[in-house]
Scaffold this motif. Sequence first.
Motif, PDB file in Angstrom:
ATOM      1  N   VAL A 117      -2.824  51.978 -28.026  1.00 54.29           N
ATOM      2  CA  VAL A 117      -3.833  51.969 -26.869  1.00 54.29           C
ATOM      3  C   VAL A 117      -5.187  52.927 -27.211  1.00 54.29           C
ATOM      4  CG1 VAL A 117      -3.958  52.709 -24.502  1.00 54.29           C
ATOM      5  CG2 VAL A 117      -1.701  51.895 -25.207  1.00 54.29           C
ATOM      6  N   ARG A 118      -4.952  53.994 -27.624  1.00 55.96           N
ATOM      7  CA  ARG A 118      -6.290  54.794 -28.113  1.00 55.96           C
ATOM      8  C   ARG A 118      -7.102  54.010 -29.202  1.00 55.96           C
ATOM      9  NH1 ARG A 118      -8.444  56.905 -32.645  1.00 55.96           N
ATOM     10  NH2 ARG A 118      -6.383  57.527 -33.284  1.00 55.96           N
ATOM     11  N   GLU A 119      -6.454  53.560 -30.020  1.00 57.00           N
ATOM     12  CA  GLU A 119      -7.208  53.081 -31.063  1.00 57.00           C
ATOM     13  C   GLU A 119      -7.988  51.586 -30.694  1.00 57.00           C
ATOM     14  OE1 GLU A 119      -4.644  54.073 -35.422  1.00 57.00           O
ATOM     15  OE2 GLU A 119      -4.134  52.153 -34.261  1.00 57.00           O
ATOM     16  N   SER A 120      -7.214  50.926 -29.884  1.00 51.61           N
ATOM     17  CA  SER A 120      -7.819  49.766 -29.250  1.00 51.61           C
ATOM     18  C   SER A 120      -9.079  50.098 -28.455  1.00 51.61           C
ATOM     19  CB  SER A 120      -6.976  48.827 -28.391  1.00 51.61           C
ATOM     20  OG  SER A 120      -5.750  48.495 -29.367  1.00 51.61           O
ATOM     21  N   GLY A 121      -8.931  51.256 -27.699  1.00 58.42           N
ATOM     22  CA  GLY A 121      -9.848  51.413 -26.546  1.00 58.42           C
ATOM     23  C   GLY A 121     -11.358  52.061 -27.608  1.00 58.42           C
ATOM     24  N   ASP A 122     -10.959  52.834 -28.696  1.00 52.67           N
ATOM     25  CA  ASP A 122     -11.899  53.332 -29.483  1.00 52.67           C
ATOM     26  C   ASP A 122     -12.789  52.284 -29.990  1.00 52.67           C
ATOM     27  OD1 ASP A 122     -11.498  55.992 -28.946  1.00 52.67           O
ATOM     28  OD2 ASP A 122     -10.329  56.489 -30.707  1.00 52.67           O
ATOM     29  N   ALA A 123     -12.038  51.182 -30.327  1.00 51.69           N
ATOM     30  CA  ALA A 123     -12.644  49.836 -31.025  1.00 51.69           C
ATOM     31  C   ALA A 123     -13.343  48.907 -30.277  1.00 51.69           C
ATOM     32  CB  ALA A 123     -11.450  49.237 -32.156  1.00 51.69           C
ATOM     33  N   GLY A 124     -13.334  49.268 -29.035  1.00 55.81           N
ATOM     34  CA  GLY A 124     -13.982  48.390 -28.075  1.00 55.81           C
ATOM     35  C   GLY A 124     -13.161  47.153 -27.846  1.00 55.81           C
ATOM     36  N   VAL A 125     -11.804  47.101 -27.955  1.00 54.50           N
ATOM     37  CA  VAL A 125     -10.996  46.059 -27.755  1.00 54.50           C
ATOM     38  C   VAL A 125      -9.573  46.692 -27.000  1.00 54.50           C
ATOM     39  CG1 VAL A 125      -9.727  44.153 -28.620  1.00 54.50           C
ATOM     40  CG2 VAL A 125     -11.616  44.916 -29.802  1.00 54.50           C
ATOM     41  N   PRO A 126      -9.723  46.385 -25.864  1.00 56.12           N
ATOM     42  CA  PRO A 126      -8.496  47.007 -24.705  1.00 56.12           C
ATOM     43  C   PRO A 126      -7.337  46.288 -25.448  1.00 56.12           C
ATOM     44  CG  PRO A 126     -10.370  46.472 -23.356  1.00 56.12           C
ATOM     45  CD  PRO A 126     -10.692  46.173 -24.815  1.00 56.12           C
ATOM     46  N   VAL A 127      -6.357  47.129 -25.440  1.00 53.68           N
ATOM     47  CA  VAL A 127      -4.859  46.777 -26.036  1.00 53.68           C
ATOM     48  C   VAL A 127      -4.333  45.468 -25.121  1.00 53.68           C
ATOM     49  CG1 VAL A 127      -3.297  48.093 -24.722  1.00 53.68           C
ATOM     50  CG2 VAL A 127      -2.879  47.490 -27.052  1.00 53.68           C
ATOM     51  N   ALA A 128      -4.993  45.413 -24.329  1.00 52.54           N
ATOM     52  CA  ALA A 128      -4.353  44.240 -23.251  1.00 52.54           C
ATOM     53  C   ALA A 128      -4.888  42.741 -23.739  1.00 52.54           C
ATOM     54  CB  ALA A 128      -4.772  44.203 -21.737  1.00 52.54           C
ATOM     55  N   ALA A 129      -6.084  42.899 -24.532  1.00 44.74           N
ATOM     56  CA  ALA A 129      -6.609  41.701 -25.004  1.00 44.74           C
ATOM     57  C   ALA A 129      -5.659  41.123 -26.328  1.00 44.74           C
ATOM     58  CB  ALA A 129      -7.852  41.971 -25.740  1.00 44.74           C
ATOM     59  N   GLY A 130      -4.736  41.883 -26.746  1.00 42.38           N
ATOM     60  CA  GLY A 130      -3.969  41.482 -28.010  1.00 42.38           C
ATOM     61  C   GLY A 130      -2.619  41.145 -27.518  1.00 42.38           C
ATOM     62  N   ASP A 131      -1.419  41.280 -28.607  1.00 42.84           N
ATOM     63  CA  ASP A 131      -0.187  41.057 -28.131  1.00 42.84           C
ATOM     64  C   ASP A 131       0.578  42.385 -28.593  1.00 42.84           C
ATOM     65  OD1 ASP A 131      -0.604  38.342 -27.325  1.00 42.84           O
ATOM     66  OD2 ASP A 131      -1.027  38.002 -29.728  1.00 42.84           O
ATOM     67  N   GLY A 132       1.820  42.380 -28.104  1.00 43.78           N
ATOM     68  CA  GLY A 132       2.514  43.607 -28.353  1.00 43.78           C
ATOM     69  C   GLY A 132       3.133  44.364 -27.045  1.00 43.78           C
ATOM     70  N   PRO A 133       3.977  45.302 -27.178  1.00 44.84           N
ATOM     71  CA  PRO A 133       4.669  45.808 -25.960  1.00 44.84           C
ATOM     72  C   PRO A 133       3.694  46.260 -25.087  1.00 44.84           C
ATOM     73  CG  PRO A 133       5.067  47.239 -27.968  1.00 44.84           C
ATOM     74  CD  PRO A 133       4.608  45.453 -28.400  1.00 44.84           C
ATOM     75  N   GLU A 134       2.706  47.259 -25.498  1.00 44.71           N
ATOM     76  CA  GLU A 134       1.598  47.523 -24.801  1.00 44.71           C
ATOM     77  C   GLU A 134       0.879  46.812 -23.847  1.00 44.71           C
ATOM     78  OE1 GLU A 134       2.518  50.296 -28.312  1.00 44.71           O
ATOM     79  OE2 GLU A 134       2.002  48.174 -28.064  1.00 44.71           O
ATOM     80  N   SER A 135       0.439  45.580 -24.707  1.00 42.99           N
ATOM     81  CA  SER A 135      -0.225  44.694 -23.813  1.00 42.99           C
ATOM     82  C   SER A 135       0.940  43.922 -22.768  1.00 42.99           C
ATOM     83  CB  SER A 135      -0.506  43.266 -24.782  1.00 42.99           C
ATOM     84  OG  SER A 135      -1.157  42.267 -24.012  1.00 42.99           O
ATOM     85  N   ASP A 136       1.910  43.837 -22.979  1.00 37.11           N
ATOM     86  CA  ASP A 136       2.806  43.175 -22.209  1.00 37.11           C
ATOM     87  C   ASP A 136       3.089  44.445 -20.924  1.00 37.11           C
ATOM     88  OD1 ASP A 136       3.577  41.276 -23.980  1.00 37.11           O
ATOM     89  OD2 ASP A 136       5.366  41.953 -24.927  1.00 37.11           O
ATOM     90  N   ALA A 137       2.931  45.480 -21.135  1.00 38.87           N
ATOM     91  CA  ALA A 137       3.139  46.506 -20.254  1.00 38.87           C
ATOM     92  C   ALA A 137       1.884  46.055 -19.201  1.00 38.87           C
ATOM     93  CB  ALA A 137       3.080  47.722 -20.585  1.00 38.87           C
ATOM     94  N   TYR A 138       0.802  46.195 -19.656  1.00 38.92           N
ATOM     95  CA  TYR A 138      -0.462  45.711 -18.766  1.00 38.92           C
ATOM     96  C   TYR A 138      -0.366  44.500 -18.136  1.00 38.92           C
ATOM     97  CZ  TYR A 138      -2.682  50.142 -20.086  1.00 38.92           C
ATOM     98  OH  TYR A 138      -2.879  51.542 -20.365  1.00 38.92           O
ATOM     99  N   ALA A 139       0.154  43.545 -18.651  1.00 36.96           N
ATOM    100  CA  ALA A 139       0.236  41.818 -18.365  1.00 36.96           C
ATOM    101  C   ALA A 139       1.263  42.092 -17.153  1.00 36.96           C
ATOM    102  CB  ALA A 139       0.849  41.017 -19.397  1.00 36.96           C
ATOM    103  N   ALA A 140       2.393  42.738 -17.066  1.00 32.73           N
ATOM    104  CA  ALA A 140       3.301  42.987 -16.087  1.00 32.73           C
ATOM    105  C   ALA A 140       2.624  43.688 -14.859  1.00 32.73           C
ATOM    106  CB  ALA A 140       4.667  44.006 -16.491  1.00 32.73           C
ATOM    107  N   LEU A 141       1.947  44.740 -15.244  1.00 36.37           N
ATOM    108  CA  LEU A 141       1.086  45.602 -13.933  1.00 36.37           C
ATOM    109  C   LEU A 141       0.111  44.421 -13.301  1.00 36.37           C
ATOM    110  CD1 LEU A 141       0.186  48.061 -12.524  1.00 36.37           C
ATOM    111  CD2 LEU A 141      -1.324  48.366 -14.474  1.00 36.37           C
ATOM    112  N   ALA A 142      -0.590  43.659 -14.223  1.00 34.68           N
ATOM    113  CA  ALA A 142      -1.189  42.571 -13.553  1.00 34.68           C
ATOM    114  C   ALA A 142      -0.792  41.653 -12.506  1.00 34.68           C
ATOM    115  CB  ALA A 142      -2.191  41.940 -14.660  1.00 34.68           C
ATOM    116  N   ARG A 143       0.568  41.318 -13.095  1.00 37.23           N
ATOM    117  CA  ARG A 143       1.095  40.234 -12.493  1.00 37.23           C
ATOM    118  C   ARG A 143       1.877  40.833 -11.045  1.00 37.23           C
ATOM    119  NH1 ARG A 143       3.270  38.979 -17.579  1.00 37.23           N
ATOM    120  NH2 ARG A 143       4.905  40.396 -17.441  1.00 37.23           N
ATOM    121  N   ARG A 144       2.112  42.123 -11.035  1.00 38.52           N
ATOM    122  CA  ARG A 144       2.609  42.996 -10.067  1.00 38.52           C
ATOM    123  C   ARG A 144       1.390  42.931  -8.921  1.00 38.52           C
ATOM    124  NH1 ARG A 144       5.915  45.909 -13.551  1.00 38.52           N
ATOM    125  NH2 ARG A 144       4.426  47.329 -13.963  1.00 38.52           N
TER     126      ARG A 144
END
Length: 368
Positions: free
Chosen positions: A334-361
């Motif tokens: 999450v930190r590395e993606s933010g520093d790189a200018g690409v929020p982790v939600a833009a990719g795949d993986g458990p962290e992205s899934d967590a934000y996708a679930a928040l968006a669905r809620r």
Amino acid sequence: MSATRDDILETLRDISLPDGGTLVSRDMVRALSVDGGAVRFVIEAPDAEVAKTLGEVRESAERAVRALEGVESVSVVLTAHGPADKSAPQPQREEPKGEAPSLKVGRHPTSQNSGPQKVSGVDRIIAVASGKGGVGKSTLSANLAVALARQGRRVGLLDADIYGPSQPRMMGVSERPASPDGKTIIPLKAHGVTVMSIGLMVEQDKAVVWRGPMLMGALQQMLGQVQWGELDVLIVDLPPGTGDVQLTLCQRTALTGALVVSTPQDVALLDARKALNMFETLNTRVLGLVENMSVFVCPHCGGESHIFGSGGVKAEAEKIGVPFLGAMPLSLSVRESGDAGVPVAAGDGPESDAYAALARRMIDGGMG
């Protein structure tokens, strides 16, 4: 000897695309960073349909860069600039007719005789707030915006943290907004999200030293003079605390509601309660609470550690009778993606899934 940025770009010039050109010639390489032997970059396709065809290209790019001398690890994220459905309504954006607008950002606010106003073309406005800094509110705002966009919503992100604007870095945008007439501000676009921040209007390393009226005027400008287009939801990343920006937004803008972000520990919850009290005082609905940095999963052994405690935000939500919208992980990616200018939600993986679930809620709850 570590590979340089130029070495990597030169290698990516040889990665051909299915419909012609290369990753570099088509300007699809974003947020390239080299940290010792660790290389990270983004392949940004023009839309989601094109992105679906680039899986092999991403793999080829990763292999080619990994083969360079001095490269120890490579992280490549494949994302899309905008929604795949070209028939979906898009924010109308005029071509800039000159340089960035010569606006005096941070002027005193203009008078407003009536009550809270809607923002033209915007269906819902959701504020993301925290009682204190350091709880990951801006990270959550960026990732929630990207996750909503990936689920087909037309999303805007307004960085209202005047003193500490971080969204340009997190969203990977740096271009100064242009204007067709010197009055209307044309926002930028990244990861399918329309983005505006005071950080794009002032020099990057220059401190913003403004009194309350100038803060309120800047917020009014970014809401009223930005050409947001047609949006399903505008996410407003508020500064920490309960100050002038929060007061102005709640009193002058027709908010759908607010999300309050906190880490689980008691000291953060003390300040989160102040934010909740502020919204209650200002008659702004709290849509829910989010527990951030809830659990850390060790990338080496897989063990879970509740560094800031656990369950405190959920218990507080139950106590005051507002929805608990989820617990978000504490993760290096999450930190590395933010520093790189690409929020982790833009990719795949458990962290992205967590934000996708928040968006669905959020969507299932009608976003207010």
